[in-house]
Design a protein around this motif. Sequence first.
Motif, mmCIF file in Angstrom:
data_model
loop_
_atom_site.group_PDB
_atom_site.id
_atom_site.type_symbol
_atom_site.label_atom_id
_atom_site.label_comp_id
_atom_site.label_asym_id
_atom_site.label_seq_id
_atom_site.Cartn_x
_atom_site.Cartn_y
_atom_site.Cartn_z
ATOM 1 N N UNK A 142 0.715 -1.009 -0.245
ATOM 2 C CA UNK A 142 0.043 -0.155 0.142
ATOM 3 C C UNK A 142 0.633 0.799 -0.655
ATOM 4 N N UNK A 143 1.513 0.974 1.171
ATOM 5 C CA UNK A 143 2.754 1.990 0.905
ATOM 6 C C UNK A 143 3.216 2.362 -0.096
ATOM 7 N N UNK A 144 3.960 1.376 -1.193
ATOM 8 C CA UNK A 144 4.181 1.305 -2.959
ATOM 9 C C UNK A 144 3.244 2.141 -3.991
ATOM 10 N N UNK A 145 2.221 1.795 -3.994
ATOM 11 C CA UNK A 145 0.782 2.392 -4.377
ATOM 12 C C UNK A 145 0.459 4.262 -4.044
ATOM 13 N N UNK A 146 0.975 4.559 -2.716
ATOM 14 C CA UNK A 146 1.018 6.013 -2.086
ATOM 15 C C UNK A 146 1.975 6.278 -2.564
ATOM 16 N N UNK A 147 3.134 5.256 -3.475
ATOM 17 C CA UNK A 147 4.485 6.606 -4.562
ATOM 18 C C UNK A 147 4.388 6.432 -5.094
ATOM 19 N N UNK A 172 0.353 -4.257 -8.479
ATOM 20 C CA UNK A 172 0.525 -3.871 -7.018
ATOM 21 C C UNK A 172 -0.621 -4.057 -6.444
ATOM 22 N N UNK A 173 -1.442 -3.244 -7.030
ATOM 23 C CA UNK A 173 -2.729 -3.525 -6.637
ATOM 24 C C UNK A 173 -3.886 -4.343 -6.378
ATOM 25 N N UNK A 174 -3.498 -5.295 -7.641
ATOM 26 C CA UNK A 174 -3.863 -6.774 -7.787
ATOM 27 C C UNK A 174 -3.105 -7.506 -6.861
ATOM 28 N N UNK A 175 -2.025 -7.758 -6.473
ATOM 29 C CA UNK A 175 -1.292 -8.349 -5.143
ATOM 30 C C UNK A 175 -2.058 -7.600 -3.970
ATOM 31 N N UNK A 176 -2.842 -6.659 -3.429
ATOM 32 C CA UNK A 176 -3.063 -6.248 -2.427
ATOM 33 C C UNK A 176 -4.397 -6.849 -1.885
ATOM 34 N N UNK A 177 -5.106 -7.024 -3.507
ATOM 35 C CA UNK A 177 -6.570 -7.305 -3.903
ATOM 36 C C UNK A 177 -6.686 -8.823 -3.096
ATOM 37 N N UNK A 178 -5.621 -9.335 -3.781
ATOM 38 C CA UNK A 178 -5.390 -10.387 -3.554
ATOM 39 C C UNK A 178 -5.183 -11.246 -1.863
ATOM 40 N N UNK A 179 -3.724 -11.101 -1.663
ATOM 41 C CA UNK A 179 -3.779 -10.960 -0.699
ATOM 42 C C UNK A 179 -4.970 -10.494 0.299
ATOM 43 N N UNK A 180 -5.487 -9.737 -0.072
ATOM 44 C CA UNK A 180 -6.706 -9.158 1.245
ATOM 45 C C UNK A 180 -8.038 -10.016 1.072
ATOM 46 N N UNK A 181 -8.097 -10.437 -0.150
ATOM 47 C CA UNK A 181 -9.772 -11.657 0.197
ATOM 48 C C UNK A 181 -9.029 -13.452 -0.338
ATOM 49 N N UNK A 182 -7.791 -13.079 0.020
ATOM 50 C CA UNK A 182 -6.968 -15.105 0.127
ATOM 51 C C UNK A 182 -6.143 -14.396 0.918
ATOM 52 N N UNK A 183 -6.155 -14.205 2.180
ATOM 53 C CA UNK A 183 -4.375 -13.968 2.012
ATOM 54 C C UNK A 183 -3.472 -15.447 2.741
#
Length: 77
Positions: free
Chosen positions: A15-20, A56-67
Amino acid sequence: MIFQPSNGSDIEEMEKQTRKLRTEISRLGEAIVATSEPPHALVAMMGERERNLAIVEAKVAALKTAPSVSRPGGPSP
Protein backbone atom coordinates in the motif's frame (compact mmCIF):
# COMPACT_ATOMS: atom_id res chain seq x y z
CA MET A 1 -8.32 -26.79 6.28
CA ILE A 2 -6.30 -24.30 8.36
CA PHE A 3 -5.37 -20.99 6.76
CA GLN A 4 -2.39 -18.91 7.81
CA PRO A 5 -3.16 -15.27 8.50
CA SER A 6 -1.76 -12.78 6.01
CA ASN A 7 1.29 -10.85 6.95
CA GLY A 8 -0.04 -7.35 7.49
CA SER A 9 3.38 -5.85 6.89
CA ASP A 10 3.34 -7.24 3.30
CA ILE A 11 0.06 -5.45 2.63
CA GLU A 12 1.26 -2.27 4.35
CA GLU A 13 4.44 -2.24 2.25
CA MET A 14 2.49 -2.72 -0.97
CA GLU A 15 0.00 0.00 0.00
CA LYS A 16 2.96 2.31 0.66
CA GLN A 17 4.22 1.45 -2.83
CA THR A 18 0.81 2.25 -4.35
CA ARG A 19 0.83 5.68 -2.69
CA LYS A 20 4.32 6.35 -4.05
CA LEU A 21 3.31 5.28 -7.56
CA ARG A 22 0.17 7.44 -7.47
CA THR A 23 2.28 10.44 -6.42
CA GLU A 24 4.75 9.80 -9.25
CA ILE A 25 1.91 9.46 -11.77
CA SER A 26 0.42 12.74 -10.59
CA ARG A 27 3.74 14.55 -10.86
CA LEU A 28 4.36 13.13 -14.33
CA GLY A 29 0.91 14.35 -15.36
CA GLU A 30 1.76 17.83 -14.10
CA ALA A 31 5.05 17.74 -16.01
CA ILE A 32 3.26 16.69 -19.20
CA VAL A 33 0.85 19.61 -18.91
CA ALA A 34 3.66 22.07 -18.16
CA THR A 35 6.03 21.09 -20.98
CA SER A 36 6.15 22.77 -24.35
CA GLU A 37 8.23 19.93 -25.82
CA PRO A 38 6.79 16.61 -27.03
CA PRO A 39 6.32 14.61 -23.80
CA HIS A 40 7.11 11.17 -25.24
CA ALA A 41 9.50 10.15 -22.45
CA LEU A 42 7.14 11.45 -19.75
CA VAL A 43 4.21 9.55 -21.24
CA ALA A 44 6.28 6.36 -21.36
CA MET A 45 7.32 6.83 -17.73
CA MET A 46 3.71 7.40 -16.73
CA GLY A 47 2.59 4.26 -18.55
CA GLU A 48 5.25 2.20 -16.79
CA ARG A 49 4.13 3.44 -13.39
CA GLU A 50 0.47 2.85 -14.22
CA ARG A 51 1.28 -0.77 -15.17
CA ASN A 52 3.26 -1.23 -11.94
CA LEU A 53 0.41 0.29 -9.95
CA ALA A 54 -2.09 -2.13 -11.47
CA ILE A 55 0.15 -5.07 -10.56
CA VAL A 56 0.65 -3.95 -6.97
CA GLU A 57 -3.06 -3.18 -6.51
CA ALA A 58 -3.95 -6.65 -7.82
CA LYS A 59 -1.52 -8.24 -5.34
CA VAL A 60 -2.97 -6.25 -2.45
CA ALA A 61 -6.50 -7.25 -3.46
CA ALA A 62 -5.46 -10.89 -3.69
CA LEU A 63 -3.84 -10.82 -0.25
CA LYS A 64 -6.88 -9.16 1.27
CA THR A 65 -9.28 -11.59 -0.40
CA ALA A 66 -7.44 -14.85 0.22
CA PRO A 67 -4.39 -14.14 2.37
CA SER A 68 -3.21 -17.71 2.87
CA VAL A 69 -3.75 -18.77 -0.73
CA SER A 70 -1.79 -15.81 -2.09
CA ARG A 71 1.24 -16.43 0.11
CA PRO A 72 3.89 -19.13 -0.14
CA GLY A 73 2.98 -21.99 2.14
CA GLY A 74 -0.71 -21.31 1.41
CA PRO A 75 -3.40 -23.36 3.05
CA SER A 76 -2.36 -26.21 5.28
CA PRO A 77 -4.14 -29.57 4.92
